[in-house]
Write a protein that holds these residues in place. Structure first.
Motif, PDB file in Angstrom:
ATOM      1  N   TYR A 135     -46.154 123.235  60.671  1.00 21.27           N
ATOM      2  CA  TYR A 135     -45.623 122.708  59.409  1.00 21.27           C
ATOM      3  C   TYR A 135     -46.434 123.250  58.230  1.00 21.27           C
ATOM      4  N   ASN A 136     -47.760 123.215  58.372  1.00 26.47           N
ATOM      5  CA  ASN A 136     -48.604 123.732  57.290  1.00 26.47           C
ATOM      6  C   ASN A 136     -48.337 125.210  57.019  1.00 26.47           C
ATOM      7  N   GLN A 137     -48.149 125.978  58.086  1.00 27.86           N
ATOM      8  CA  GLN A 137     -47.886 127.407  57.894  1.00 27.86           C
ATOM      9  C   GLN A 137     -46.528 127.641  57.237  1.00 27.86           C
ATOM     10  N   ILE A 138     -45.521 126.899  57.666  1.00 33.76           N
ATOM     11  CA  ILE A 138     -44.194 127.004  57.039  1.00 33.76           C
ATOM     12  C   ILE A 138     -44.282 126.643  55.568  1.00 33.76           C
ATOM     13  N   PHE A 139     -45.015 125.588  55.268  1.00 33.14           N
ATOM     14  CA  PHE A 139     -45.203 125.139  53.883  1.00 33.14           C
ATOM     15  C   PHE A 139     -45.809 126.242  53.021  1.00 33.14           C
ATOM     16  N   VAL A 140     -46.911 126.812  53.470  1.00 32.48           N
ATOM     17  CA  VAL A 140     -47.591 127.846  52.690  1.00 32.48           C
ATOM     18  C   VAL A 140     -46.686 129.062  52.506  1.00 32.48           C
ATOM     19  N   ASP A 141     -46.088 129.533  53.568  1.00 31.22           N
ATOM     20  CA  ASP A 141     -45.234 130.722  53.482  1.00 31.22           C
ATOM     21  C   ASP A 141     -44.031 130.479  52.577  1.00 31.22           C
ATOM     22  N   THR A 142     -43.408 129.326  52.721  1.00 33.48           N
ATOM     23  CA  THR A 142     -42.201 129.018  51.948  1.00 33.48           C
ATOM     24  C   THR A 142     -42.499 128.920  50.461  1.00 33.48           C
ATOM     25  N   VAL A 143     -43.558 128.195  50.119  1.00 37.49           N
ATOM     26  CA  VAL A 143     -43.913 128.051  48.704  1.00 37.49           C
ATOM     27  C   VAL A 143     -44.259 129.404  48.101  1.00 37.49           C
ATOM     28  N   ARG A 144     -45.070 130.178  48.776  1.00 35.56           N
ATOM     29  CA  ARG A 144     -45.484 131.478  48.244  1.00 35.56           C
ATOM     30  C   ARG A 144     -44.283 132.397  47.993  1.00 35.56           C
ATOM     31  N   LYS A 145     -43.335 132.411  48.903  1.00 34.09           N
ATOM     32  CA  LYS A 145     -42.201 133.330  48.802  1.00 34.09           C
ATOM     33  C   LYS A 145     -41.260 133.006  47.656  1.00 34.09           C
ATOM     34  N   THR A 146     -41.350 131.801  47.083  1.00 29.36           N
ATOM     35  CA  THR A 146     -40.475 131.466  45.952  1.00 29.36           C
ATOM     36  C   THR A 146     -40.911 132.145  44.667  1.00 29.36           C
ATOM     37  N   GLY A 147     -42.101 132.704  44.649  1.00 26.59           N
ATOM     38  CA  GLY A 147     -42.545 133.485  43.489  1.00 26.59           C
ATOM     39  C   GLY A 147     -42.943 132.639  42.296  1.00 26.59           C
ATOM     40  N   GLY A 148     -42.838 133.241  41.098  1.00 21.39           N
ATOM     41  CA  GLY A 148     -43.331 132.559  39.907  1.00 21.39           C
ATOM     42  C   GLY A 148     -44.822 132.312  40.044  1.00 21.39           C
ATOM     43  N   ASN A 149     -45.270 131.160  39.615  1.00 21.63           N
ATOM     44  CA  ASN A 149     -46.687 130.813  39.775  1.00 21.63           C
ATOM     45  C   ASN A 149     -47.011 130.314  41.170  1.00 21.63           C
ATOM     46  N   ASN A 150     -45.989 130.166  42.002  1.00 22.19           N
ATOM     47  CA  ASN A 150     -46.244 129.672  43.359  1.00 22.19           C
ATOM     48  C   ASN A 150     -46.995 130.675  44.229  1.00 22.19           C
ATOM     49  N   ASP A 151     -46.971 131.941  43.865  1.00 20.29           N
ATOM     50  CA  ASP A 151     -47.704 132.905  44.695  1.00 20.29           C
ATOM     51  C   ASP A 151     -49.205 132.848  44.451  1.00 20.29           C
ATOM     52  N   SER A 152     -49.616 132.066  43.460  1.00 17.60           N
ATOM     53  CA  SER A 152     -51.050 131.895  43.222  1.00 17.60           C
ATOM     54  C   SER A 152     -51.433 130.418  43.104  1.00 17.60           C
ATOM     55  N   ARG A 153     -50.499 129.535  43.367  1.00 21.92           N
ATOM     56  CA  ARG A 153     -50.736 128.102  43.200  1.00 21.92           C
ATOM     57  C   ARG A 153     -51.701 127.559  44.255  1.00 21.92           C
ATOM     58  N   TRP A 154     -52.480 126.542  43.866  1.00 18.84           N
ATOM     59  CA  TRP A 154     -53.306 125.836  44.828  1.00 18.84           C
ATOM     60  C   TRP A 154     -52.403 124.967  45.693  1.00 18.84           C
TER      61      TRP A 154
END
Length: 412
Positions: free
Chosen positions: A207-226
């Motif tokens: 779940y944690n890995q899916i969360f990180v990958d999914t958020v990052r792939k949406t782009g915008g500031n999500n690729d660098s978000r904490w």
């Protein structure tokens, strides 16, 4: 060696970046704000004292989210302003989705619910606060409509649903700056208070890995978000110890982030000793070195234990660049059994905040809105009044690194 003219140009450029950030906002990942918040120590310092908006957006009735279902009034800007005025710089917003999620394969979140989540988040975000948004009650077996169940046989469906839901949340908030933090889940485990089981823990890691990958792939500031992730039941021993927790990889993050910056935080909760902090009984009402009645004090979980637990998180994660967030802590009100109880609740809150500060961690006090027996509340959400100024003072003292004397009366 840099010439004098070069130094002047560098200073001028820094001024321009600062002015641009103030004029045009901070949603661009290349903004001065993003650069300023690049280090884990800086984000921890910026978060300051944190407060949970508990029993609101994670409240539900008949399997559907409803922010007033558990007895609290509708959240308002005035409430958040009151919390901010008390000195809190971070607000964690527990959120349940449950029946607001439509059927597969799209698993669309009801737009009105997602709009309300954003509206409440904006109450704090638009005041300059840090905001944490999670997925809270969807993994509790005791909640009607829960589905994020780590020991369910339907893992393929669960993981597809989890991915689609986080994709929608991440897209909604992807242009917010780094003051917006997303948290993967809350107290996820199999419901049994024993050692972690497999493959349930493996599913939590997934779940944690899916969360990180999914958020990052949406782009915008999500690729660098904490991003904030948790181990088994946000338990310190089961997260830092050799029980199966694995850190998610972060392969889709922005290449502009230095390799030394992880941009992943680790969440734990702290309610030890439980017989003081959470057990609904009048037996144990005192805590800490200022306790006056041994018969009302727990035999374990005192200040040395607190220090060892947070040091364990520091040694395991913080030293490797992964900041630690104590996303919940606090102690329930037992003053009806012992009139001195609130001073020990304040001692406990001060000690957690100060010890976390010592080890570079952030803390977020759990407030469930309850201001009577067994409540955690610091504020009356209807009258918008402070009900536990002594505990608030203690939190601010701890976060500020001031070693205030324990055992002071509430309000001191």
């Amino acid at each position: 060696m840099v010439s004098q003219a070069g130094k002047i140009r560098a200073v001028f450029l820094a001024v321009l970046l600062t002015v641009a950030a103030s004029v045009y906002g901070t949603t661009n990942q290349a903004s001065a704000d993003t650069v300023a918040r690049s280090s884990s120590s800086q984000i921890m310092a910026d978060m300051g004292a944190g407060w949970n908006l508990g029993n609101q957006l994670e409240a539900n009735t008949n399997g559907y989210p409803s922010e007033t279902a558990w007895g609290q009034p509708t959240v308002t800007q005035a409430l958040i302003d009151k919390v901010r005025a008390a000195g809190f710089k971070t607000i964690r917003i527990p959120v349940s989705y449950l029946g607001s999620i439509g059927p597969g394969p799209n698993y669309t979140i009801n737009p009105s619910w997602l709009n309300r989540i954003q509206e409440v988040a904006n109450y704090a975000y638009n005041r300059g606060m840090h905001v944490m948004i999670n997925m809270h009650g969807d993994g509790y077996k005791s909640i009607n409509g829960s589905w994020l169940i780590c020991d369910s046989p339907s893992q393929a469906t669960i993981k597809a649903k989890y991915q689609k839901v986080w994709q929608q949340i991440a897209n909604r908030f992807k242009n917010y700056d780094q003051r917006l933090i997303l948290e993967s889940m809350n107290e996820e485990f199999d419901g049994q208070y024993g050692q972690p089981t497999q493959p349930c823990y493996s599913n939590i890691n997934s779940y944690n890995q899916i969360f990180v990958d999914t958020v990052r792939k949406t782009g915008g500031n999500n690729d660098s978000r904490w991003l904030l992730v948790a181990g088994w039941n946000t338990n310190i021993d089961y997260t830092a110890g050799n029980y199966g927790f694995t850190l998610p990889s972060d392969q889709y993050r922005s290449p502009s982030i230095p390799a030394s910056e992880r941009r992943i935080m680790i969440s734990v909760h702290y309610y030890s000793p439980w017989d003081f902090a959470g057990e609904e009984s009048g037996a144990i009402t005192q805590w800490g070195r200022a306790a006056t009645n041994p018969s009302r004090t727990s035999a374990w979980g005192q200040e040395d234990y607190l220090d060892s637990q947070l040091k364990k998180m520091y040694d395991t994660f913080a030293t490797k660049g992964y900041p630690v967030v104590v996303g919940e802590y606090g102690a329930i009100d037992k003053s009806s059994f012992d009139s001195s109880n609130n001073r020990y609740r304040a001692d406990f809150a001060r000690a957690v905040a100060a010890t976390a500060k010592k080890y570079g961690a952030a803390t977020v006090y759990w407030d469930n809105g309850g201001t009577e027996r067994y409540g955690f509340g610091l504020f009356n959400r209807r009258s918008l009044t402070v009900t536990q100024q002594g505990i608030i003072n203690a939190i601010m003292s701890g976060v500020g690194g001031r070693a205030a004397a324990p055992g002071l009366p509430s309000g001191t």
